[in-house]
Write an enzyme that holds these catalytic residues in place. Structure first.
Site, mmCIF file in Angstrom:
data_model
loop_
_atom_site.group_PDB
_atom_site.id
_atom_site.type_symbol
_atom_site.label_atom_id
_atom_site.label_comp_id
_atom_site.label_asym_id
_atom_site.label_seq_id
_atom_site.Cartn_x
_atom_site.Cartn_y
_atom_site.Cartn_z
ATOM 1 C CB SER A 150 5.620 -0.345 30.333
ATOM 2 O OG SER A 150 6.404 -1.538 30.224
ATOM 3 C CG HIS A 169 19.710 0.703 22.969
ATOM 4 N ND1 HIS A 169 20.327 0.424 24.169
ATOM 5 C CD2 HIS A 169 18.527 0.051 22.996
ATOM 6 C CE1 HIS A 169 19.560 -0.379 24.871
ATOM 7 N NE2 HIS A 169 18.453 -0.612 24.184
ATOM 8 C CB CYS A 229 1.089 -1.870 31.015
ATOM 9 S SG CYS A 229 2.615 -2.808 31.028
#
Length: 129
Positions: free
Chosen positions: A68, A73, A88
């Site tokens: 996935s 950030h 996943c």
């Protein structure tokens, strides 16, 4: 579909400033952490934001995983970062690898305070051993 979504909001990071401001440096560390956790990187995007009146620009580092994604950030003016790890679990349970990846990044940023969240997504019956 079934997976594990881990998030962390990091406050008062005590890491060296380049971890919050240098997209190339942070991106390379993210790729190493992905590999060390036993996950497979299949794409990447590392972006520096311009400086503002508040200080140096932050960074977004995204690694697309076969399992996935990882997204980081940073807000250097706040000495903060957010982490997002989603795996996943179709075909195998990658939960341990997701936790290892998040822990490696927490160690990198050395936050004074962390808000962690864990979301189980989808139907656990779909995991195939």
């Amino acid at each position: 579909m079934q997976g594990l979504h881990l998030t962390a909001d990091l406050h008062d990071c005590r890491c060296a400033p380049p971890w919050l401001t240098d997209a190339t440096l942070l991106g390379e560390r993210c790729l190493r952490a992905v590999g060390a956790a036993g996950l497979q990187a299949v794409g990447q995007l590392f972006h520096n934001f311009p400086a503002t009146a508040e200080g140096p620009g932050g960074v977004t580092a995204t690694v697309l995983l076969a399992e996935s994604h990882l997204c980081v950030h940073t807000w250097p003016e706040l000495r903060g970062a957010t982490l997002d790890v989603y795996v996943c679990n179709f075909g195998a349970d990658h939960s341990a690898q997701a936790h290892a990846l998040l822990d490696a990044l927490l160690a990198l940023f050395e936050p004074g305070r962390v808000e962690r969240h864990e979301i189980s997504r989808g139907d656990a019956a779909m995991v195939r051993a």
